[in-house]
Design a protein around this motif. Structure first.
Motif, short mmCIF file in Angstrom:
data_model
loop_
_atom_site.label_atom_id
_atom_site.label_comp_id
_atom_site.label_asym_id
_atom_site.label_seq_id
_atom_site.Cartn_x
_atom_site.Cartn_y
_atom_site.Cartn_z
N LYS A 128 -3.07 -1.26 8.48
CA LYS A 128 -2.19 -1.09 7.32
C LYS A 128 -2.77 -0.18 6.24
O LYS A 128 -2.05 0.30 5.39
CB LYS A 128 -1.88 -2.46 6.71
N MET A 179 0.10 0.19 3.63
CA MET A 179 1.33 0.80 4.12
C MET A 179 2.56 -0.07 3.87
O MET A 179 3.65 0.45 3.65
CB MET A 179 1.21 1.10 5.62
N ASP A 180 2.41 -1.40 3.89
CA ASP A 180 3.55 -2.26 3.61
C ASP A 180 4.02 -2.11 2.17
O ASP A 180 5.22 -2.11 1.90
CB ASP A 180 3.19 -3.72 3.89
N LYS A 181 3.09 -1.98 1.24
CA LYS A 181 3.47 -1.80 -0.16
C LYS A 181 3.97 -0.39 -0.43
O LYS A 181 4.81 -0.19 -1.30
CB LYS A 181 2.29 -2.12 -1.06
N ARG A 187 5.68 1.38 1.70
CA ARG A 187 6.99 1.50 2.32
C ARG A 187 8.09 1.09 1.39
O ARG A 187 9.19 1.62 1.40
CB ARG A 187 7.01 0.64 3.61
N ASN A 199 10.50 -2.05 -0.57
CA ASN A 199 11.37 -3.13 -0.12
C ASN A 199 12.81 -2.70 -0.31
O ASN A 199 13.20 -2.23 -1.38
CB ASN A 199 11.05 -4.41 -0.92
N GLU A 200 13.63 -2.92 0.70
CA GLU A 200 15.03 -2.49 0.63
C GLU A 200 15.82 -3.35 -0.35
O GLU A 200 16.85 -2.93 -0.85
CB GLU A 200 15.66 -2.55 2.01
#
Length: 112
Positions: free
Chosen positions: A23, A103-105, A107, A109-110
Motif C-alpha cells: 500500500k 494508496m488507500d488514502k 485513492r 472515498n466515493e
C-alpha cells in the motif's frame, strides 16, 4: 551458473511483485526497481554466460562472445533509472500534496 542466475532472477521477480502489491508508494517503487533488475539478470542469462574473445573479426579466434545481451542490459538500465527517478519524484509530490503515501488514502472515498 545459469541455474543460480535463473533462481536469483526469479527471487527478484517474486519480491518485486510482492512489493508492487503493497500500500505504500515507496514499496511500489522498490518493487518496480526489483522487477527491472530481475529482467536484467534474465536477459543476461538468456544470452548464455560464456567466455570468449571480443566480437572483432580475427581468423585465429574460434569462439566469440555475443555483445547483444550486454547492449540490451545497458539500455534497460538507463531506462529503468529514468523511470525510477520519475516515480520517486511523483511519489514525493503526491505525499507532500496529500500528506500520506498510503494508496488507500490517496485513492479517496466515493461516499465523501
Amino acid at each position: 551458473m545459469e541455474i543460480i542466475m535463473s533462481i536469483l532472477a526469479g527471487v527478484l521477480f517474486t519480491t518485486g511483485v510482492y512489493n508492487l502489491l503493497q500500500k505504500q508508494l515507496l514499496r511500489i517503487i522498490i518493487g518496480t526497481a526489483l522487477i527491472s533488475h530481475g529482467a536484467h539478470l534474465f536477459i543476461l542469462t538468456m544470452g548464455e554466460l560464456k567466455r570468449g574473445a571480443p566480437p572483432i573479426l580475427d581468423y585465429s579466434i574460434d569462439q566469440y562472445t555475443d555483445p547483444l545481451p550486454q547492449a540490451l542490459i545497458l539500455t534497460s538500465i538507463v531506462i529503468s533509472f529514468g523511470v525510477t527517478s520519475l516515480l520517486l519524484v511523483l511519489a514525493y509530490r503526491a505525499s507532500k500534496e496529500n500528506g500520506t503515501d498510503n494508496m488507500d488514502k490517496l485513492r479517496g472515498n466515493e461516499n465523501d
